[in-house]
Scaffold this motif. Structure first.
Motif, PDB file in Angstrom:
ATOM      1  N   LEU A   1      45.870   5.766  66.545  1.00  0.00           N
ATOM      2  CA  LEU A   1      46.383   7.133  66.565  1.00  0.00           C
ATOM      3  C   LEU A   1      46.806   7.528  65.152  1.00  0.00           C
ATOM      4  N   TYR A   2      46.661   8.817  64.849  1.00  0.00           N
ATOM      5  CA  TYR A   2      46.978   9.346  63.529  1.00  0.00           C
ATOM      6  C   TYR A   2      47.766  10.644  63.686  1.00  0.00           C
ATOM      7  N   LEU A   3      48.836  10.766  62.922  1.00  0.00           N
ATOM      8  CA  LEU A   3      49.625  11.981  62.876  1.00  0.00           C
ATOM      9  C   LEU A   3      49.332  12.671  61.552  1.00  0.00           C
ATOM     10  N   SER A   4      48.863  13.905  61.618  1.00  0.00           N
ATOM     11  CA  SER A   4      48.600  14.663  60.397  1.00  0.00           C
ATOM     12  C   SER A   4      49.565  15.829  60.295  1.00  0.00           C
ATOM     13  N   LYS A   5      49.998  16.079  59.051  1.00  0.00           N
ATOM     14  CA  LYS A   5      50.837  17.232  58.729  1.00  0.00           C
ATOM     15  C   LYS A   5      50.032  18.076  57.758  1.00  0.00           C
ATOM     16  N   PHE A   6      50.005  19.397  58.003  1.00  0.00           N
ATOM     17  CA  PHE A   6      49.213  20.245  57.117  1.00  0.00           C
ATOM     18  C   PHE A   6      49.934  21.552  56.835  1.00  0.00           C
ATOM     19  N   SER A   7      49.515  22.166  55.738  1.00  0.00           N
ATOM     20  CA  SER A   7      49.984  23.504  55.387  1.00  0.00           C
ATOM     21  C   SER A   7      48.791  24.324  54.927  1.00  0.00           C
ATOM     22  N   TYR A   8      48.729  25.547  55.416  1.00  0.00           N
ATOM     23  CA  TYR A   8      47.675  26.469  55.003  1.00  0.00           C
ATOM     24  C   TYR A   8      48.013  27.082  53.657  1.00  0.00           C
ATOM     25  N   THR A   9      47.000  27.538  52.949  1.00  0.00           N
ATOM     26  CA  THR A   9      47.221  28.322  51.738  1.00  0.00           C
ATOM     27  C   THR A   9      47.624  29.737  52.163  1.00  0.00           C
ATOM     28  N   PRO A  10      48.248  30.510  51.269  1.00  0.00           N
ATOM     29  CA  PRO A  10      48.570  31.900  51.606  1.00  0.00           C
ATOM     30  C   PRO A  10      47.317  32.709  51.980  1.00  0.00           C
ATOM     31  N   GLU A  11      46.202  32.411  51.307  1.00  0.00           N
ATOM     32  CA  GLU A  11      44.955  33.121  51.614  1.00  0.00           C
ATOM     33  C   GLU A  11      44.485  32.827  53.041  1.00  0.00           C
ATOM     34  N   THR A  12      44.646  31.585  53.476  1.00  0.00           N
ATOM     35  CA  THR A  12      44.257  31.230  54.842  1.00  0.00           C
ATOM     36  C   THR A  12      45.120  31.974  55.846  1.00  0.00           C
ATOM     37  N   TRP A  13      46.445  32.026  55.601  1.00  0.00           N
ATOM     38  CA  TRP A  13      47.319  32.774  56.515  1.00  0.00           C
ATOM     39  C   TRP A  13      46.904  34.241  56.567  1.00  0.00           C
ATOM     40  N   ALA A  14      46.568  34.818  55.420  1.00  0.00           N
ATOM     41  CA  ALA A  14      46.153  36.233  55.385  1.00  0.00           C
ATOM     42  C   ALA A  14      44.884  36.437  56.216  1.00  0.00           C
ATOM     43  N   ARG A  15      43.919  35.527  56.101  1.00  0.00           N
ATOM     44  CA  ARG A  15      42.699  35.634  56.903  1.00  0.00           C
ATOM     45  C   ARG A  15      43.001  35.496  58.391  1.00  0.00           C
ATOM     46  N   MET A  16      43.921  34.590  58.736  1.00  0.00           N
ATOM     47  CA  MET A  16      44.250  34.395  60.146  1.00  0.00           C
ATOM     48  C   MET A  16      45.055  35.564  60.716  1.00  0.00           C
ATOM     49  N   ILE A  17      45.851  36.209  59.890  1.00  0.00           N
ATOM     50  CA  ILE A  17      46.550  37.423  60.348  1.00  0.00           C
ATOM     51  C   ILE A  17      45.523  38.504  60.666  1.00  0.00           C
ATOM     52  N   GLY A  18      44.512  38.636  59.821  1.00  0.00           N
ATOM     53  CA  GLY A  18      43.467  39.627  60.047  1.00  0.00           C
ATOM     54  C   GLY A  18      42.530  39.281  61.184  1.00  0.00           C
ATOM     55  N   ASN A  19      42.406  38.004  61.482  1.00  0.00           N
ATOM     56  CA  ASN A  19      41.497  37.540  62.526  1.00  0.00           C
ATOM     57  C   ASN A  19      42.077  36.277  63.183  1.00  0.00           C
ATOM     58  N   PRO A  20      43.086  36.444  64.053  1.00  0.00           N
ATOM     59  CA  PRO A  20      43.709  35.266  64.672  1.00  0.00           C
ATOM     60  C   PRO A  20      42.688  34.436  65.453  1.00  0.00           C
TER      61      PRO A  20
END
Length: 108
Positions: free
Chosen positions: A3-22
């Motif tokens: 088993l593997y636990l991953s922690k991640f953070s999006y870039t601000p650009e990724t969040w902006a794209r996901m806000i525009g297209n969840p």
């Protein structure tokens, strides 16, 4: 399988794209790990130092590393850290083996 636990953070650009297209990124994460014979056990978003966490199962470290490399190579994440998780039984085995290791402190 490990088993593997991953922690991640999006870039601000990724969040902006996901806000525009969840979109539900669990499906993508599931496809990535299944492509190496693994399984996604969970996908969560969070407040704090990291934007999200995933719990994966993969056949081995090389397979999980391949998934991690593919994901980080995509450029959507600002950070991605993976921790190999040990079962209690594996930890007990490691403790028993540790007794056999002849460790010496530096300078001792």
């Amino acid at each position: 399988m490990p088993l593997y636990l991953s922690k991640f953070s999006y870039t601000p650009e990724t969040w902006a794209r996901m806000i525009g297209n969840p979109e539900d990124r669990r499906r993508a994460a599931q496809a990535y790990v299944e492509s190496v014979g693994g399984k996604l056990h969970g996908f969560w978003y969070a407040f704090g130092e990291h934007d999200g966490y995933t719990l994966w199962e993969a056949p081995d470290n090389v397979s999980m590393a391949a998934v991690a490399l593919a994901i980080t190579g995509g450029g959507a994440l600002g950070s991605f850290e993976t921790t190999v998780l040990l079962t209690v039984d594996e930890t007990i085995d490691a403790l028993r083996k540790a007794e056999e290791v002849q460790y010496r402190r530096p300078g001792a």
